[in-house]
Scaffold this motif. Structure first.
Motif, PDB file in Angstrom:
ATOM      1  N   ALA A  94      -7.106 -23.296  26.615  1.00  0.00           N
ATOM      2  CA  ALA A  94      -8.217 -22.983  27.533  1.00  0.00           C
ATOM      3  C   ALA A  94      -7.943 -23.724  28.815  1.00  0.00           C
ATOM      4  CB  ALA A  94      -9.609 -23.049  26.867  1.00  0.00           C
ATOM      5  N   ALA A  95      -7.956 -25.257  28.700  1.00  0.00           N
ATOM      6  CA  ALA A  95      -7.651 -26.209  29.539  1.00  0.00           C
ATOM      7  C   ALA A  95      -6.269 -25.808  30.317  1.00  0.00           C
ATOM      8  CB  ALA A  95      -7.450 -27.524  28.788  1.00  0.00           C
ATOM      9  N   ILE A  96      -5.391 -25.365  29.817  1.00  0.00           N
ATOM     10  CA  ILE A  96      -3.998 -25.178  30.305  1.00  0.00           C
ATOM     11  C   ILE A  96      -4.140 -23.888  31.156  1.00  0.00           C
ATOM     12  CG2 ILE A  96      -1.827 -24.270  30.178  1.00  0.00           C
ATOM     13  CD1 ILE A  96      -1.794 -25.903  27.380  1.00  0.00           C
ATOM     14  N   ALA A  97      -4.952 -22.758  30.803  1.00  0.00           N
ATOM     15  CA  ALA A  97      -5.171 -21.591  31.684  1.00  0.00           C
ATOM     16  C   ALA A  97      -6.089 -21.828  32.558  1.00  0.00           C
ATOM     17  CB  ALA A  97      -6.017 -20.587  30.590  1.00  0.00           C
ATOM     18  N   LEU A  98      -7.162 -22.799  32.545  1.00  0.00           N
ATOM     19  CA  LEU A  98      -7.799 -23.103  33.712  1.00  0.00           C
ATOM     20  C   LEU A  98      -7.024 -24.082  34.998  1.00  0.00           C
ATOM     21  CD1 LEU A  98     -10.550 -23.396  35.273  1.00  0.00           C
ATOM     22  CD2 LEU A  98     -11.141 -25.610  34.057  1.00  0.00           C
ATOM     23  N   GLN A  99      -6.426 -24.913  34.521  1.00  0.00           N
ATOM     24  CA  GLN A  99      -5.371 -25.604  35.227  1.00  0.00           C
ATOM     25  C   GLN A  99      -4.397 -24.673  36.075  1.00  0.00           C
ATOM     26  OE1 GLN A  99      -5.676 -29.108  36.257  1.00  0.00           O
ATOM     27  NE2 GLN A  99      -4.531 -27.882  37.848  1.00  0.00           N
ATOM     28  N   ARG A 100      -3.764 -23.805  35.336  1.00  0.00           N
ATOM     29  CA  ARG A 100      -2.903 -22.877  36.004  1.00  0.00           C
ATOM     30  C   ARG A 100      -3.280 -22.016  36.937  1.00  0.00           C
ATOM     31  NH1 ARG A 100       1.911 -24.000  34.283  1.00  0.00           N
ATOM     32  NH2 ARG A 100       2.382 -24.343  31.981  1.00  0.00           N
ATOM     33  N   THR A 101      -4.548 -21.424  36.597  1.00  0.00           N
ATOM     34  CA  THR A 101      -5.277 -20.545  37.539  1.00  0.00           C
ATOM     35  C   THR A 101      -5.741 -21.492  38.864  1.00  0.00           C
ATOM     36  OG1 THR A 101      -6.466 -19.507  35.734  1.00  0.00           O
ATOM     37  CG2 THR A 101      -7.280 -18.852  37.688  1.00  0.00           C
ATOM     38  N   LEU A 102      -6.012 -22.608  38.763  1.00  0.00           N
ATOM     39  CA  LEU A 102      -6.543 -23.515  40.131  1.00  0.00           C
ATOM     40  C   LEU A 102      -5.141 -23.521  40.714  1.00  0.00           C
ATOM     41  CD1 LEU A 102      -8.900 -25.883  38.078  1.00  0.00           C
ATOM     42  CD2 LEU A 102      -9.443 -24.476  40.211  1.00  0.00           C
ATOM     43  N   ASN A 103      -3.965 -23.833  40.140  1.00  0.00           N
ATOM     44  CA  ASN A 103      -2.781 -23.795  40.873  1.00  0.00           C
ATOM     45  C   ASN A 103      -2.457 -22.746  41.603  1.00  0.00           C
ATOM     46  OD1 ASN A 103      -2.416 -26.522  39.254  1.00  0.00           O
ATOM     47  ND2 ASN A 103      -0.899 -25.689  38.120  1.00  0.00           N
ATOM     48  N   GLU A 104      -2.686 -21.434  41.237  1.00  0.00           N
ATOM     49  CA  GLU A 104      -2.407 -20.266  41.754  1.00  0.00           C
ATOM     50  C   GLU A 104      -3.441 -20.083  42.862  1.00  0.00           C
ATOM     51  OE1 GLU A 104      -2.974 -17.553  38.423  1.00  0.00           O
ATOM     52  OE2 GLU A 104      -0.803 -18.356  37.381  1.00  0.00           O
ATOM     53  N   THR A 105      -4.473 -20.508  42.767  1.00  0.00           N
ATOM     54  CA  THR A 105      -5.803 -20.355  43.704  1.00  0.00           C
ATOM     55  C   THR A 105      -5.374 -20.990  45.015  1.00  0.00           C
ATOM     56  OG1 THR A 105      -7.550 -20.082  42.076  1.00  0.00           O
ATOM     57  CG2 THR A 105      -8.223 -20.989  44.382  1.00  0.00           C
ATOM     58  N   VAL A 106      -4.556 -21.804  45.221  1.00  0.00           N
ATOM     59  CA  VAL A 106      -4.239 -22.583  46.269  1.00  0.00           C
ATOM     60  C   VAL A 106      -3.456 -21.708  47.058  1.00  0.00           C
ATOM     61  CG1 VAL A 106      -2.881 -24.545  47.467  1.00  0.00           C
ATOM     62  CG2 VAL A 106      -4.078 -25.008  45.421  1.00  0.00           C
ATOM     63  N   ASP A 107      -2.561 -20.709  46.421  1.00  0.00           N
ATOM     64  CA  ASP A 107      -1.749 -19.772  47.147  1.00  0.00           C
ATOM     65  C   ASP A 107      -2.684 -18.792  47.437  1.00  0.00           C
ATOM     66  OD1 ASP A 107       0.440 -21.196  47.151  1.00  0.00           O
ATOM     67  OD2 ASP A 107       0.948 -20.402  44.724  1.00  0.00           O
ATOM     68  N   GLU A 108      -3.596 -18.187  46.684  1.00  0.00           N
ATOM     69  CA  GLU A 108      -4.671 -17.155  46.914  1.00  0.00           C
ATOM     70  C   GLU A 108      -5.234 -17.388  48.108  1.00  0.00           C
ATOM     71  OE1 GLU A 108      -7.335 -13.709  46.297  1.00  0.00           O
ATOM     72  OE2 GLU A 108      -5.276 -14.280  45.826  1.00  0.00           O
ATOM     73  N   VAL A 109      -5.675 -18.696  48.169  1.00  0.00           N
ATOM     74  CA  VAL A 109      -6.375 -18.845  49.598  1.00  0.00           C
ATOM     75  C   VAL A 109      -5.519 -18.740  50.873  1.00  0.00           C
ATOM     76  CG1 VAL A 109      -7.747 -20.732  51.031  1.00  0.00           C
ATOM     77  CG2 VAL A 109      -8.188 -20.309  48.476  1.00  0.00           C
ATOM     78  N   GLY A 110      -4.428 -19.277  50.812  1.00  0.00           N
ATOM     79  CA  GLY A 110      -3.401 -18.645  51.719  1.00  0.00           C
ATOM     80  C   GLY A 110      -3.013 -17.732  52.090  1.00  0.00           C
ATOM     81  N   ALA A 111      -2.965 -16.690  51.079  1.00  0.00           N
ATOM     82  CA  ALA A 111      -2.671 -15.343  51.124  1.00  0.00           C
ATOM     83  C   ALA A 111      -3.556 -14.615  51.823  1.00  0.00           C
ATOM     84  CB  ALA A 111      -2.334 -14.587  49.947  1.00  0.00           C
ATOM     85  N   VAL A 112      -5.197 -14.963  51.520  1.00  0.00           N
ATOM     86  CA  VAL A 112      -6.110 -14.077  52.033  1.00  0.00           C
ATOM     87  C   VAL A 112      -6.404 -14.738  53.481  1.00  0.00           C
ATOM     88  CG1 VAL A 112      -8.717 -13.806  51.847  1.00  0.00           C
ATOM     89  CG2 VAL A 112      -7.452 -13.897  49.884  1.00  0.00           C
ATOM     90  N   THR A 113      -6.446 -15.790  53.948  1.00  0.00           N
ATOM     91  CA  THR A 113      -6.531 -16.277  55.288  1.00  0.00           C
ATOM     92  C   THR A 113      -5.445 -15.606  56.041  1.00  0.00           C
ATOM     93  OG1 THR A 113      -5.419 -18.531  54.788  1.00  0.00           O
ATOM     94  CG2 THR A 113      -7.822 -18.389  54.551  1.00  0.00           C
ATOM     95  N   LYS A 114      -4.366 -15.756  55.406  1.00  0.00           N
ATOM     96  CA  LYS A 114      -3.066 -14.789  56.491  1.00  0.00           C
ATOM     97  C   LYS A 114      -3.388 -13.557  56.611  1.00  0.00           C
ATOM     98  CE  LYS A 114       1.828 -14.132  56.616  1.00  0.00           C
ATOM     99  NZ  LYS A 114       2.970 -14.533  56.050  1.00  0.00           N
ATOM    100  N   ALA A 115      -3.776 -12.810  55.407  1.00  0.00           N
ATOM    101  CA  ALA A 115      -4.373 -11.275  55.758  1.00  0.00           C
ATOM    102  C   ALA A 115      -5.285 -10.869  56.582  1.00  0.00           C
ATOM    103  CB  ALA A 115      -4.338 -10.662  54.008  1.00  0.00           C
ATOM    104  N   GLU A 116      -6.378 -11.870  56.376  1.00  0.00           N
ATOM    105  CA  GLU A 116      -7.587 -11.797  57.138  1.00  0.00           C
ATOM    106  C   GLU A 116      -7.492 -12.111  58.612  1.00  0.00           C
ATOM    107  OE1 GLU A 116      -9.502  -9.552  56.296  1.00  0.00           O
ATOM    108  OE2 GLU A 116      -9.657  -9.479  54.156  1.00  0.00           O
ATOM    109  N   GLY A 117      -6.498 -12.936  59.041  1.00  0.00           N
ATOM    110  CA  GLY A 117      -6.513 -13.578  60.212  1.00  0.00           C
ATOM    111  C   GLY A 117      -7.208 -14.725  60.519  1.00  0.00           C
ATOM    112  N   ILE A 118      -7.417 -15.576  59.421  1.00  0.00           N
ATOM    113  CA  ILE A 118      -8.458 -16.814  59.472  1.00  0.00           C
ATOM    114  C   ILE A 118      -7.331 -17.894  59.880  1.00  0.00           C
ATOM    115  CG2 ILE A 118      -9.714 -18.210  58.467  1.00  0.00           C
ATOM    116  CD1 ILE A 118     -10.868 -15.900  56.747  1.00  0.00           C
ATOM    117  N   ASP A 119      -7.316 -18.344  61.063  1.00  0.00           N
ATOM    118  CA  ASP A 119      -6.358 -19.460  61.242  1.00  0.00           C
ATOM    119  C   ASP A 119      -7.156 -20.934  61.106  1.00  0.00           C
ATOM    120  OD1 ASP A 119      -4.252 -21.226  62.163  1.00  0.00           O
ATOM    121  OD2 ASP A 119      -4.551 -20.891  64.270  1.00  0.00           O
TER     122      ASP A 119
END
Length: 456
Positions: A94-119
């Motif tokens: 469970a601890a590993i899953a949380l950390q890996r999901t947080l790692n992926e979240t950094v890229d999620e924020v980058g992808a959404v801001t790019k897709a939505e035009g948030i500079d």
């Protein structure tokens, strides 16, 4: 100056608050708080179900609080260690899953801001945490060893030699460092304001200048009217004490920052951070910094006192002694900055739960959802919280809803004056621990004992 931080001052135009709630209303979901947690929750709810009626209530304006004032680290950090998460969850996986999901979240924020035009000046340069004393180097080695124990390799976290660390960031007295690629530097107010505009275009109704005074049984009450909904989301983080009945849920702790004038290319060549890495070092009394997109040093840290009764006031945003100390630390780490002027100082309240364990949850019977307690690591975690809340509210069982912070209930903070005594004692202990370790070359026993008091 146009706002409560340098980040607000440098927005393309001054903030004009949206109108307040015009009177009693109804929605499927009402969200209290237009910071990252509230706005990301609204975003993912509308993405999943465009017909969902979402209202966001905000006492000031979107991004007024910590979401518009923080250090601009969109990181994969969680306020509790892997071993503590595993202990709370009763599961290493469970601890590993949380950390890996947080790692992926950094890229999620980058992808959404790019897709939505948030500079928001997103730059994924990672984080370097310097070790500048032998004790700090020992802690860095122990941290990397823990990550290895939990299956994270060099691609996620690695130990740098002194030479490798100085090539990234040429601070004084560097003995080594840890590095992770899972962090992006951002301009936080641009993200908050841009996200508010996006969700509004998606059909979310945002009412600013509308403080919620209480939330109970599917109703958020405000001076301008009440909003009834199937779900009320408490997304108030450091301002949670303003909601009736929640004064001891989250303690507001102030973190202070400064921004220098723009540096020259020659000065940056001497310092480093060419990839806009975020940085800190291994001291107990936390510092943090980044190289802004316009070439300034944005630098902050703890040290401001906790205020009796969880008080939050605009005058607490400034603390001359702490701001002076921040500039002294910056100059000591980077002598090239000694003649560089500070163009802005500011501060703000972040949210700290009693056990330093962030959480997300939904009590369907009480019609109440919540997220927060990020202890200053909320830029990335709030995105994950928003996605998770959207699943919980919609009744979906997903890998996100199975993560170990879901449903966690932190104990309440002590009554005053014990809360005030304990919080400020902790501040003194950690400040003294850094001086003690520099003097003795040994890890501070006082810091370890206080860590047990916090449940770490």
């Amino acid at each position: 100056m146009t706002g409560p931080s340098f980040w607000h001052d440098s927005l393309p135009q001054p903030v004009t608050p949206r109108p307040p709630l015009p009177g009693d209303s109804e929605a499927d979901v009402v969200i209290v708080g237009a910071g990252y947690t509230g706005l990301w929750t609204a975003y993912y709810l509308k993405k999943a179900d465009p017909g969902c009626r979402v209202i966001v209530l905000e006492s000031e304006y979107a991004g007024f609080g910590a979401s518009g004032r923080n250090g601009g680290w969109c990181s994969a950090l969680f306020p509790s260690s892997l071993s503590k998460v595993a202990k709370v969850a009763g599961s290493r996986d469970a601890a590993i899953a949380l950390q890996r999901t947080l790692n992926e979240t950094v890229d999620e924020v980058g992808a959404v801001t790019k897709a939505e035009g948030i500079d928001c000046h997103y730059a994924k340069g990672g984080t370097i945490i310097l070790a500048r004393t032998p004790v700090q180097l020992e802690r860095a080695q122990e941290e990397i060893a823990e990550f290895r124990e939990y299956g994270f390799g060099e691609e996620d976290h690695r130990l740098l030699t002194a030479e490798e660390a100085k090539a990234e960031l040429a601070a004084t007295d560097v003995l080594g460092a840890t590095y992770t690629p899972h962090c992006a530097a951002i301009q936080p107010a641009l993200l908050a304001r841009g996200l508010a505009d996006v969700v509004e275009r998606m059909g979310v109704q945002i009412y600013e200048q509308t403080p919620a005074t209480s939330i109970w049984n599917g109703e958020a009450r405000t001076p301008h009217g009440n909003v009834r909904a199937e779900t009320v989301v408490r997304a108030t983080e450091g301002y949670t004490k303003t909601i009736s009945g929640f004064k001891r849920a989250i303690a507001p702790v102030y973190s202070l920052m400064l921004a220098t004038e723009p540096l020259t290319d020659a000065q940056w060549d001497e310092i480093g951070l060419k990839g806009r890495q975020t940085f800190s070092d291994g001291r107990h009394l936390i510092i943090y910094g980044q190289r802004t997109a316009d070439g300034r040093f944005a630098f902050g840290g703890r040290g401001a006192p906790y205020h009796y009764g969880s008080s939050i006031k605009p005058e607490y945003d400034s603390h001359p002694r702490v701001h002076t100390e921040l500039k002294r630390v910056l100059d000591e780490m980077f002598p090239v900055l000694r003649d560089v002027q500070v163009s802005r100082t500011w501060g703000g309240a972040l949210g700290v739960p009693r056990d330093w364990f962030a959480s997300v949850g939904y009590d369907r019977a009480a019609k109440l959802a919540w997220a927060g307690g990020y202890v200053g690591d909320g830029v990335g975690a709030a995105n994950l919280a928003g996605r998770t809340l959207a699943d919980l509210i919609r009744g979906k069982r997903t890998p996100l809803t199975a993560l170990p912070w879901v449903g966690h209930q932190s104990p309440k903070w002590e009554f005053e004056p014990f809360r005030w005594i304990g919080a400020n004692l902790g501040l003194r202990v950690m400040d003294g621990a850094d001086a003690e370790e520099s003097r003795t070359g040994r890890a501070s026993r006082r810091a370890a004992l206080f860590g047990r008091f916090l449940g770490s």
